[in-house]
Design an enzyme around this catalytic site. Sequence first.
Site, PDB file in Angstrom:
ATOM      1  N   HIS A 165       7.649-110.873 -38.121  1.00  0.00           N
ATOM      2  CA  HIS A 165       9.161-110.807 -38.306  1.00  0.00           C
ATOM      3  C   HIS A 165       9.622-111.656 -39.010  1.00  0.00           C
ATOM      4  CE1 HIS A 165       9.548-113.013 -34.773  1.00  0.00           C
ATOM      5  NE2 HIS A 165      10.608-113.094 -35.064  1.00  0.00           N
ATOM      6  N   GLN A 167      14.247-112.988 -40.246  1.00  0.00           N
ATOM      7  CA  GLN A 167      15.766-112.859 -39.866  1.00  0.00           C
ATOM      8  C   GLN A 167      16.106-112.808 -41.233  1.00  0.00           C
ATOM      9  OE1 GLN A 167      17.231-114.486 -36.382  1.00  0.00           O
ATOM     10  NE2 GLN A 167      15.490-115.688 -35.820  1.00  0.00           N
ATOM     11  N   PHE A 315       6.527-135.004 -36.915  1.00  0.00           N
ATOM     12  CA  PHE A 315       7.754-135.178 -36.339  1.00  0.00           C
ATOM     13  C   PHE A 315       8.829-135.633 -37.185  1.00  0.00           C
ATOM     14  CE2 PHE A 315       4.869-134.913 -32.717  1.00  0.00           C
ATOM     15  CZ  PHE A 315       5.480-134.149 -31.889  1.00  0.00           C
TER      16      PHE A 315
HETATM   17  P1  H2U Z   1      12.760-115.766 -33.992  1.00  0.00           P
HETATM   18  O1  H2U Z   1      11.440-115.514 -33.706  1.00  0.00           O
HETATM   19  O2  H2U Z   1      12.907-116.498 -35.470  1.00  0.00           O
HETATM   20  O3  H2U Z   1      13.497-116.544 -33.053  1.00  0.00           O
HETATM   21  O4  H2U Z   1      13.509-114.330 -34.159  1.00  0.00           O
HETATM   22  C1  H2U Z   1      13.817-113.295 -33.356  1.00  0.00           C
HETATM   23  C2  H2U Z   1      15.152-112.889 -33.333  1.00  0.00           C
HETATM   24  O5  H2U Z   1      15.204-111.792 -32.488  1.00  0.00           O
HETATM   25  C3  H2U Z   1      15.972-113.807 -32.365  1.00  0.00           C
HETATM   26  O6  H2U Z   1      17.193-114.221 -33.253  1.00  0.00           O
HETATM   27  C4  H2U Z   1      16.072-111.703 -31.757  1.00  0.00           C
HETATM   28  C5  H2U Z   1      16.359-113.036 -31.255  1.00  0.00           C
HETATM   29  O7  H2U Z   1      17.862-113.053 -31.116  1.00  0.00           O
HETATM   30  N1  H2U Z   1      15.760-110.629 -30.511  1.00  0.00           N
HETATM   31  C6  H2U Z   1      16.755-109.627 -30.519  1.00  0.00           C
HETATM   32  O8  H2U Z   1      17.656-109.474 -31.146  1.00  0.00           O
HETATM   33  N2  H2U Z   1      16.661-108.730 -29.327  1.00  0.00           N
HETATM   34  C7  H2U Z   1      15.408-108.696 -28.421  1.00  0.00           C
HETATM   35  O9  H2U Z   1      15.378-108.196 -27.777  1.00  0.00           O
HETATM   36  C8  H2U Z   1      14.606-110.059 -28.575  1.00  0.00           C
HETATM   37  C9  H2U Z   1      14.665-110.987 -29.543  1.00  0.00           C
END
Ligand code: H2U
Length: 350
Positions: A165, A167, A315
Site C-alpha cells: 500500500h 498513502q 543511521f
Molecule cells: P503506513 O504503513 O505507511 O504507516 O500506512 C498505513 C496507514 O494506514 C497509516 O497512516 C492507516 C494508518 O493511519 N490505517 C488506517 O487508516 N486504518 C487502519 O485501520 C489501519 C491503518
Amino acid sequence: MQFVATEHQHRRLNPLTGQWVLVSPHRMQRPWSGQQEKAQLNEQPVFDPTNPLCPGVKRPNGNVTERYESTYVFDNDFPALLEQVPAPPSSDDPLFQAAAARGNCRVMCFHPKSNLTLPTMSTTEIGAVIDEWIKQFNELSVKYAWVQIFENKGASMGCSNPHPHCQIWSCSFLPTEPQLKQERLRAYYATHERPLLSDYVDRELQRKERIVIDNPDWLVVVPFWAIWPFETMLISRNNNKRINDLTQLQRQNLAKTIKELTIKYDNLFQCSCPYSMGWHGAPTGPEHAHASSAHWTLHAVYYPPLLRSATVRKFMVGFELLAMAQRDLTPEQAAQRLREVSGTHHYLDK
Ligand code: H2U
C-alpha cells in the site's frame, strides 16, 4: 596528491534543495558492532483476518475494508490533515509564526494479497497502481496545492502494515521539500531557460557514471548528491510536469521501470528491501493552476535505509542531525552495484 572521489572525502551540492552532503568513502572500512535490523523477508500470508488493509476486514474504527480485487483507496482513519479545522491566529511576532494547514489523507492498497510487494507484482498489476495514482491525483489536484503520493515499505521505514500500500496526503500549502524545489527549479529556469532536471538527465546520459536504468521514457540514477546509500531518482525523459501528464506508453514503461528498480533493490541484499519513495511534480490547485510549470520535471525519489547488508542500515543521527548529511560509499559506487545486480527477483527465480 590527486583527488580521487572513492578515497577522499568531499562535499556535494544538491541543486534541488541547496543542501550539501559530505561524502566520506573511506569510512566503509570501519567495523560495525551497532544495531542490526531484522532482515525483511516476504513471509506474509496471502490473507490475514486481523489486517485492516485486507479485503473484507473490519478496521479498528468499525469501518469495513471492501472486498476489493485490484487497487483500493479509503480515507485514512487517523489523518494528519483534515479539511475543516480553524486556522491559527496570525501573529506579527517573527518568533511565533503559525499558518493554516488543511488537507486530507488517503490510504491506497496496491493489491488484495498481503504477500505481494511491487517487485513481486506483475507489470499489469503495477500498471493498475499507476492508473490509480493518476486517478487520485486528477481528483485531488483540482483542490489542493500539493498531492503527495508516497510509499513506506518495510517496518524499518515506518510502514505500519504488512500489506502492499501507499498513502496520499493532500495539502492546502506547499510542504517544505516541494517549496525548496519550487524555488530552486524556478531560479535555474530563469537563468538557463531549461528545466534543471532535463539538463541533469542529459548530463547523466553523457557521463554514464550514475545510471541504474535507462529507457526511452525514464532514467533512474543514483543522484550526484544522494544522501541515503542507495538512494535513486526516477526521472521523466519526456518533460512531463505531473504524473497525470503521462501517456499510456509512458505509464507502461513506468510499470516496467518500477518493477526493475524494486527487484534490483530486493536483490541487492537478498531481502524485501525497505524504502520510502514518493512523487514530485509541479504544484497544483487553484493557486498554481495558471502558473507556469515549465521549470518542473516529474520525478520519483527512492530512499532505502540499508547500507551494508539486509541487517545493517544507515543511521541519520548525530552529525547528520546537528551538522549536515553524510554518506559513506560514493553515489557512483552505489549506482554500479545497483546496475550490476540482477533484474530477476532472487526468490521468484527459484
Ligand atoms: P503506513 O504503513 O505507511 O504507516 O500506512 C498505513 C496507514 O494506514 C497509516 O497512516 C492507516 C494508518 O493511519 N490505517 C488506517 O487508516 N486504518 C487502519 O485501520 C489501519 C491503518
